[in-house]
Design a protein around this motif. Structure first.
Motif, mmCIF file in Angstrom:
data_model
loop_
_atom_site.group_PDB
_atom_site.id
_atom_site.type_symbol
_atom_site.label_atom_id
_atom_site.label_comp_id
_atom_site.label_asym_id
_atom_site.label_seq_id
_atom_site.Cartn_x
_atom_site.Cartn_y
_atom_site.Cartn_z
ATOM 1 N N CYS A 1 0.859 -1.180 0.000
ATOM 2 C CA CYS A 1 0.000 0.000 0.000
ATOM 3 C C CYS A 1 0.899 1.235 0.000
ATOM 4 O O CYS A 1 1.628 1.469 0.969
ATOM 5 N N GLY B 1 -2.955 4.414 -1.018
ATOM 6 C CA GLY B 1 -3.071 3.043 -0.530
ATOM 7 C C GLY B 1 -3.046 1.993 -1.620
ATOM 8 O O GLY B 1 -3.087 0.796 -1.325
ATOM 9 N N SER B 2 -2.982 2.382 -2.865
ATOM 10 C CA SER B 2 -2.850 1.434 -3.976
ATOM 11 C C SER B 2 -1.389 0.984 -4.075
ATOM 12 O O SER B 2 -0.496 1.666 -3.586
ATOM 13 N N GLY C 1 -2.628 -1.997 -3.082
ATOM 14 C CA GLY C 1 -3.521 -2.600 -2.109
ATOM 15 C C GLY C 1 -4.005 -3.982 -2.522
ATOM 16 O O GLY C 1 -3.211 -4.844 -2.868
ATOM 17 N N SER D 1 -2.660 -5.641 -5.717
ATOM 18 C CA SER D 1 -1.209 -5.768 -5.880
ATOM 19 C C SER D 1 -0.805 -6.880 -6.835
ATOM 20 O O SER D 1 0.102 -6.718 -7.653
#
Length: 202
Positions: free
Chosen positions: A72, A78-79, A81, A84
């Motif tokens: 994250c 937060g990607s 996330g 992944s």
């Protein structure tokens, strides 16, 4: 030897979990999941971990562990996330995922490359009376992303993840760590620490 099925077809994860489990329950054998892959349509790590653990427990009749994890990146909100493993497409190409992420961060300076590895582990235990117990725990491993891969160890995003807490000037990516070092500090081992007491009761 009692068995716990790990809901993955990834042999690297089976080996990693076996090492982590052995630290607390050396009498348990972690085996890989041989059934069909469920559709991971959850929007959180916990939802996806439970989807996989439930499928593995139902298929095998054994207690099942499932890990849903990812990196994250703060500056990306937060990607990747939960995406992944598919960041560069559904082929699950680890090298392509890593290279795409590096490209997206190519103009981002070191102070803003903070990130966390997050692992959510679900344990699903089918009972002889038809009841099912479910537990979810989480581990977070803070750090930042390097500007280029380094090291041949680990897998996934390990070669670009630099964990916090290392000596300045002697920092290494997880790709440069030994398996023992990683297993002692990783997001999975942190999540498993919270799970150890649950396994002790099995």
């Amino acid at each position: 030897m009692p068995q716990i099925v790990l809901a993955t077809h990834n042999p690297h994860k089976v080996e990693e979990f076996q090492a982590i489990v052995a630290a607390t329950r050396p009498d348990f054998e972690v085996v890989g999941y041989e059934g069909p892959e469920p559709i991971e349509d959850g929007v959180t790590f916990a939802e996806n971990a439970l989807i996989k653990a439930r499928a593995a427990a139902e298929h095998s009749g054994l207690p099942a562990l499932a890990d849903d994890s990812g990196v994250c990146v703060d500056v990306l909100g937060g990607s990747p996330g939960v995406f992944s493993a598919y960041w560069a497409g559904h082929a699950k190409d680890a090298a392509a995922n890593l290279n795409l992420l590096l490209d997206q961060l190519s103009d981002i300076g070191d102070p803003h490359r903070t990130a966390q590895f997050v692992s959510t582990i679900a344990l699903v235990v089918p009972g002889a009376d038809g009841t099912v117990r479910e537990h979810v725990v989480e581990g977070v491993w803070p750090g930042r992303l390097a500007t280029a891969p380094s090291g041949a160890g680990g897998f996934g995003y390990d070669p670009i993840f630099v964990p916090d807490g290392q000596e300045p000037g002697a920092e290494r990516t997880v790709g440069e760590w030994t398996a023992d070092e990683k297993n002692a500090a990783s997001h999975r081992s942190r999540a498993f620490g919270a799970l150890a007491t649950l396994l002790a009761a099995l």
